[in-house]
Design an enzyme around this catalytic site. Sequence first.
Site, short mmCIF file in Angstrom:
data_model
loop_
_atom_site.label_atom_id
_atom_site.label_comp_id
_atom_site.label_asym_id
_atom_site.label_seq_id
_atom_site.Cartn_x
_atom_site.Cartn_y
_atom_site.Cartn_z
CG LEU A 217 -6.91 117.97 -31.71
CD1 LEU A 217 -7.51 117.05 -30.65
CD2 LEU A 217 -7.94 119.01 -32.13
CG ASP A 218 -2.23 124.03 -28.73
OD1 ASP A 218 -1.36 124.56 -29.43
OD2 ASP A 218 -2.24 124.08 -27.49
NE ARG A 219 3.17 121.11 -25.49
CZ ARG A 219 3.38 121.56 -24.25
NH1 ARG A 219 3.17 120.75 -23.23
NH2 ARG A 219 3.77 122.79 -24.02
CB THR A 221 -6.61 121.22 -27.67
OG1 THR A 221 -6.32 122.62 -27.64
CG2 THR A 221 -8.07 121.01 -28.00
CG ASP A 408 -6.53 125.38 -30.14
OD1 ASP A 408 -6.66 126.52 -29.72
OD2 ASP A 408 -5.70 124.57 -29.69
#
Length: 489
Positions: A217-219, A221, A408
Amino acid sequence: MLSGSRRRAARILVGCSSFLSCEMSLKRKDPEGESGTAGDRRKKSRGDDGESRYVPPPTRRRAGVSFGDDHFGETESYTENGLRKVRPYYFDFETYCKGRWVGKSLLHVFSKEFRSEPLEYYQRAALAGRLRLNESTVRDLSVVLKDNDFLRNTVHRHEPPVTAEPLRILAESGDIVVVDKPSSLPVHPCGRFRHNTVIFILGKEHNMKELHTIHRLDRLTSGVLMFAKTSEVSKKMAELVRERKVEKEYVCRVSGKFPEETLTCEEPILVVSYKIGVCRVHPKGKPSKTVFQRLGYNGKSSVVKCFPYTGRTHQIRVHLQYLGHPIVNDPIYNTEAWGPNRGKKGEVNMTNEELLRTLIEEHKAKQSLDILDVGEDDLQALNSGQPCSQSTSEAPMANPDGETPTQDEGDSLSADCGKEEVVKDDSSAETEGKGRGLVDPLCGECKIIRPDPSPKDLIMYLHALRYKGEDFDYSTELPEWAKDDWKED
């Protein structure tokens, strides 16, 4: 039953095999001989003058993420002002000499490729004994590098704070660990983050070590994040994701009144910069598909469910921007840098490099470059006309400023999270016992007093709500900002 002649032939073959094995073994024991193994030859490196240096052989990493108590003990974390912080600590960055460095001096390499620190810093670091070449202290940067030389640089490392929201364990079995990841927390060590990461928190505070990432997951998110305990399970789960047998469900809060009917966006997505992590809709991009369903509207913003069918970097965020309903607090895709319409319908009347410069200048004016993970080397690259995505600055010998690209939608697979790291980790025996958190005389970061970000500034309204497969179903509760009674600031 073998005949007598066949038995004699078999004994001769066995004898020959034993002799050859013995001879090959003897040859391998001679590190100077031409018959030595590649590993033996790697230990010695000869320059044009015939002088040899001992070069330590590369360390083979174990499968999974091989972080242990010695790594976890490098520093300690604490909570302050709603933030999780890490005390500054000493850390070794390591690298082998790259082919393009051979025949060049350390001074040349530092001046051309490690621009996150001024050249004067490396000169002072050398005099202080913090630079080592093949495990020997180097104080003269005029030394010329040779093939397979091994470099080590000890730095005083600072990590940005993250939200103090706890990391919750959703499920654990003999094969899988599933967590609810808070926003602002990277999955694994990358860029400036190491101890403030999911991997380190699980290892240090929950005794869950050597995990394999299944997706990322993106930081910024939050939400469902799965890890495998073995490489076999990781490969199996990766195959399910590749074959699109995993249903992914996200929730977000977007600007404006999102249409009531279900919308499908299939615009191709192009990566503008891997270094900074910026994408856009573009005809030359990769095929992408996301389905959106509105859950509610409060007169100002809408809560939307998102179903990504592909796993492109920032796919949900880019498609929402294209539809004219970017995530309310998206620091990249909901800014004026994209133009008056903020990228709606892909209308970005500038080149990729112009877009990057505009984004960076906007965040620089807001003193929020940490959101983009941009450092001085990137700014120098842009000012010189060099594409930021192709910067020659190397992270392993200086405190890195960038973060490896993450996704994401969680389709980015890795059987070994260690391969995703920007640097190889190790602790320096020479720095053991030095006061953690004390001001370091060579550290430029120690001289800067940075105001704490607000915890709400570290949260983006995008959450991985559910991951479902043939024999598993993991989900979280709705975040507060997605509930009907949530009040906007």
